[in-house]
Design a protein around this motif. Sequence first.
Motif: not given
Lengths: 112, 110
Positions: B88-107
């Motif tokens: 995930a990434l959070s742009p600076p000064s963005s009210a802590s908005k976070i943009i997530f990736g679609s995820g990876t399931r690790l087995s």
Amino acid sequence: SQTIHQWPATLVQPVGSPLSLECTVEGTSNPNLYWYRQAAGRGLQLLFYSVGIGQISSEVPQNLSASRPQDRQFILSSKKLLLSDSGFYLCAWARGTLGQQYFGPGTRLTVT
Amino acid sequence: AQRVTQPEKLLSVFKGAPVELKCNYSYSGSPELFWYVQYSRQRLQLLLRHISRESIKGFTADLNKGETSFHLKKPFAQEEDSAMYYCALSPPSSASKIIFGSGTRLSIRP
């Protein structure tokens, strides 16, 4: 310590019915609050966020709305649910602009 | 556009083998980067963030600004590492908005 609660944990609703999911935070004041939808294979999609009472920002157009009637209460609503609203809804909070978010246990919504 | 890409939906490795979960991001400035993890029947939680430069549960992640990557690595996988991992990434000064990736399931296989 801070805690975040969500309810209900699971919900089954018919198409066209209203929705109200609630999220509350304890142990902190003036948190930033967030609603996400988690869909399989699509990760977490930010739906709404709020930096203060009555302040709501919508990230994506949709059939849902959010409200923040109190400092530590965040509500996700719909007037008429669609099948596509089914999913896992997560609430989160953060302190200011520090980046890290803390997540609730989530609500599994099934629209039938 | 701000975007986080995790190319692998599922990654399966044997116990004791090295693990690398890939993450690439698209952002023109200097965002804050995170790895979040969700173990079975547990809440989504922060694993590590790039500004901390720390190792958590044996995992590390190096920010490569040239390649705009933030891959998560562990030299020797353990069965308890099995989980869903989100970059995930959070742009600076963005009210802590976070943009997530679609995820990876690790087995992790025994």
